[in-house]
Motif scaffolding. Structure first.
Motif, PDB file in Angstrom:
ATOM      1  N   ASN A  26       2.220  -6.511  17.552  1.00 18.85           N
ATOM      2  CA  ASN A  26       1.701  -5.102  16.804  1.00 18.85           C
ATOM      3  C   ASN A  26       2.211  -5.080  15.505  1.00 18.85           C
ATOM      4  N   VAL A  27       1.530  -4.650  14.440  1.00 22.75           N
ATOM      5  CA  VAL A  27       2.044  -4.505  13.202  1.00 22.75           C
ATOM      6  C   VAL A  27       1.932  -2.907  12.961  1.00 22.75           C
ATOM      7  N   ILE A  28       2.903  -2.223  12.578  1.00 17.48           N
ATOM      8  CA  ILE A  28       2.925  -0.556  12.447  1.00 17.48           C
ATOM      9  C   ILE A  28       3.790  -0.421  11.195  1.00 17.48           C
ATOM     10  N   GLY A  29       2.842   0.524  10.527  1.00 16.69           N
ATOM     11  CA  GLY A  29       3.428   1.088   9.204  1.00 16.69           C
ATOM     12  C   GLY A  29       3.409   2.622   9.307  1.00 16.69           C
ATOM     13  N   ASP A  30       4.426   3.300   8.636  1.00 17.73           N
ATOM     14  CA  ASP A  30       4.552   4.842   8.778  1.00 17.73           C
ATOM     15  C   ASP A  30       4.703   5.325   7.404  1.00 17.73           C
ATOM     16  N   VAL A  31       4.013   6.416   7.108  1.00 17.88           N
ATOM     17  CA  VAL A  31       4.000   7.111   6.037  1.00 17.88           C
ATOM     18  C   VAL A  31       4.929   8.264   6.369  1.00 17.88           C
ATOM     19  N   THR A  32       6.119   8.558   6.175  1.00 19.20           N
ATOM     20  CA  THR A  32       7.152   9.391   6.690  1.00 19.20           C
ATOM     21  C   THR A  32       6.733  10.861   6.180  1.00 19.20           C
ATOM     22  N   GLY A  33       6.588  11.545   7.116  1.00 17.97           N
ATOM     23  CA  GLY A  33       6.506  13.080   6.899  1.00 17.97           C
ATOM     24  C   GLY A  33       7.683  13.740   6.006  1.00 17.97           C
ATOM     25  N   THR A  59       4.339  12.517  10.095  1.00 17.02           N
ATOM     26  CA  THR A  59       4.305  11.139   9.905  1.00 17.02           C
ATOM     27  C   THR A  59       3.049  10.500  10.165  1.00 17.02           C
ATOM     28  N   LEU A  60       2.458   9.904   9.130  1.00 16.86           N
ATOM     29  CA  LEU A  60       1.043   9.009   9.550  1.00 16.86           C
ATOM     30  C   LEU A  60       1.647   7.729  10.012  1.00 16.86           C
ATOM     31  N   LEU A  68       1.030  -1.299  -0.034  1.00 21.42           N
ATOM     32  CA  LEU A  68       0.198   0.109   0.038  1.00 21.42           C
ATOM     33  C   LEU A  68       0.988   1.300  -0.005  1.00 21.42           C
ATOM     34  N   GLY A  69       2.204   1.232  -0.065  1.00 18.59           N
ATOM     35  CA  GLY A  69       3.035   2.287  -0.098  1.00 18.59           C
ATOM     36  C   GLY A  69       3.569   2.765   1.227  1.00 18.59           C
ATOM     37  N   PHE A  70       3.457   2.185   2.411  1.00 16.81           N
ATOM     38  CA  PHE A  70       3.976   2.672   3.576  1.00 16.81           C
ATOM     39  C   PHE A  70       5.511   2.324   3.728  1.00 16.81           C
ATOM     40  N   ASP A  71       6.352   3.397   3.808  1.00 16.29           N
ATOM     41  CA  ASP A  71       7.799   3.539   3.671  1.00 16.29           C
ATOM     42  C   ASP A  71       8.470   2.572   4.636  1.00 16.29           C
ATOM     43  N   HIS A 117      -2.405   4.484   2.614  1.00 16.37           N
ATOM     44  CA  HIS A 117      -2.437   4.367   1.294  1.00 16.37           C
ATOM     45  C   HIS A 117      -2.617   5.571   0.477  1.00 16.37           C
ATOM     46  N   TYR A 118      -3.846   6.245   0.761  1.00 17.87           N
ATOM     47  CA  TYR A 118      -4.244   7.480   0.022  1.00 17.87           C
ATOM     48  C   TYR A 118      -3.017   8.884   0.344  1.00 17.87           C
TER      49      TYR A 118
END
Length: 468
Positions: free
Chosen positions: A265-272, A322-323, A84-87, A310-311
């Motif tokens: 826990n599963v964690i994903g960041d969309v870095t700011g 960061t989200l 989904l694009g989480f970096d 993802h969006y």
């Protein structure tokens, strides 16, 4: 993986040169409004969150702690977040107590024999495969059971018949769930050999509702079972005959194992882009009970927040902050994964600037309650005004701490927003065999995904200190 029919990047390019007025939203810039307009238009048309729930329920299914499904869910979530694009995607492991459900047979044995449908409550001991038969004593609610004289239930089965009320905000749950959590030990303290209760649910289906219960170590551990609402009606009809009512419970393997199991826990960041160490968190829980496929509880939450991430990831320009999407483990048995997260991140909790969770409801969001500092309320009011045309009202209170797992982050100081979706039918399916994909309201899901995505963008792109 299905993505939007018209990606946000293309939508934003198509809106280039359009003039937006920020006069009505003092805390929102013209740029923010243009991005949010594109999000609102595009996400409400997309089906990504539903596709994620469909994938989860089909390829994984139930995800009770300590089962193969829980491990499979971890792998599934890691792979999906990467797609989904989480970096940044990772897991954080800890330990939880292992409980196993055994076979269960229930029957009213007198005065009129009937087979009964129900489920053992999570954490309940069993009967070692031997029938346990005893007279049943009826109590209207937990308080009446707790008020029973000491020793008055010796050798008997206590039954609490409190009937949960249906409400849009689900507040009937709070009045009913106390018996599920504490009823067994309350009964044991009076001498009872087992505990029965009417299921904590609003349906009229012949299915039991499970859920966690707690033993008080000062009293014996006795079997604890929830029976379906129709069977509760049947049992209560028996009491009107002025004859002794007896009941038989037989389980062969149910109970705590005394072992621990690894959870994650599963964690994903969309870095700011400019403030990568400031985190806006969206939460849901990855585990479910072993009945149903966990579509509503909490597949809906997982689908919404993973899609929102993802969006945000596909925007042509990343927001400043960061989200972070957190799929919490072991919520159903007591927020175990959330407790571990707060401990691990104690040193950077001050950098958790805002959070929200989804762990209730199936219909459209109708209200938003903030829990922020007094100055930050101005920005919240502007965001609330923006989403008001989507049917969301701003609560008059400012006391939100975050729902379910996120409440522990709220207690540790993270500001929060609680979104209130229509939950009129939620407890028809909650913790039952009926928690399956067909129950998901797909139209409401699109709207709710858009609202969470808008919130994620608003909070990650804002300069507001939500603590002040």
């Amino acid at each position: 993986m299905k993505t939007m029919k018209r990606p946000l990047a293309a939508a934003l390019l198509g809106m280039a040169g359009v003039l937006f007025s920020a006069s009505s939203f003092a805390a929102l810039s013209e740029k923010q409004i243009s991005v949010m307009d594109a999000i609102k238009t595009e996400v409400k048309q997309d089906t990504l969150s539903y596709s994620l729930i469909e994938s989860l329920t089909t390829e994984v299914g139930s995800r009770m702690v300590g089962t193969p499904g829980a491990d499979l869910a971890t792998t599934w979530a890691v792979n999906k977040l990467k797609t989904l694009g989480f970096d940044k995607v990772w897991i954080e492991e800890s330990q939880a107590q292992l409980w196993q459900r055994g076979d269960l047979t229930l029957q009213i044995t007198a005065p009129f024999p009937h087979k009964v449908v129900g489920l053992a409550l999570g954490g309940s001991v069993g009967t070692d495969g031997k029938p346990l038969t005893a007279e049943v004593v009826h109590f209207a609610d937990l308080a009446e059971l707790q008020a029973a004289p000491a020793g008055s239930l010796k050798g008997k089965i206590a039954y609490v018949g409190y009937k949960m009320e249906r409400h849009i905000d689900g507040h009937g749950y709070g009045k009913a769930v106390g018996a599920r959590v504490a009823g067994a030990s309350a009964a044991a303290s009076k001498g009872a050999v087992a505990f029965l209760m009417r299921s904590v649910g609003t349906d009229t289906d012949r299915i039991g509702h499970t859920g966690v219960m707690r033993y008080d170590e000062k009293h014996p551990k006795i079997p604890a079972v929830a029976i379906s609402n129709p069977d509760a009606d049947l049992l209560e009809n028996m009491f009107t005959r002025n004859q002794p009512v007896s009941f038989t419970i037989t389980t062969n393997a149910s109970g705590p194992t005394g072992k621990t199991v690894t959870i994650a826990n599963v964690i994903g960041d969309v870095t700011g882009s400019t403030k990568p160490n400031e985190y806006v968190t969206l939460g849901a829980h990855i585990d479910s009970w072993d009945v149903g496929t966990g579509a509503v509880d909490d597949g809906i939450g997982m689908g919404i927040i993973m899609a929102a991430g993802h969006y945000i990831a596909e925007l042509p320009e990343r927001p400043a902050r960061t989200l972070r999407v957190i799929l919490f483990a072991a919520e159903e048995i007591g927020l175990v994964g959330a407790e571990d997260y707060v401990k691990r991140h104690a040193d950077d909790m001050s950098q958790h600037v805002m959070g929200a969770e989804w762990d209730f409801g199936n219909g459209e969001i109708y209200k938003m309650e903030p829990g922020v500092g007094p100055t930050a309320l101005n920005a919240i009011r502007d965001f609330a005004e923006y989403i008001a045309p989507m049917g969301v009202a701003l609560a008059s209170t400012n006391t939100a701490k975050g729902q379910s797992d996120m409440s522990l982050l709220g207690k540790a100081g993270q500001p929060a927003v609680n979104f209130a979706p229509d939950g009129l039918d939620y407890f028809d399916f909650h913790h039952t065999e009926n928690d399956t994909l067909d129950k998901v309201d797909q139209d409401a899901l699109k709207v709710n995904t858009a609202i969470y995505t808008l919130f994620a963008y608003f909070a990650t792109s804002s300069d507001t200190d939500f603590r002040k």
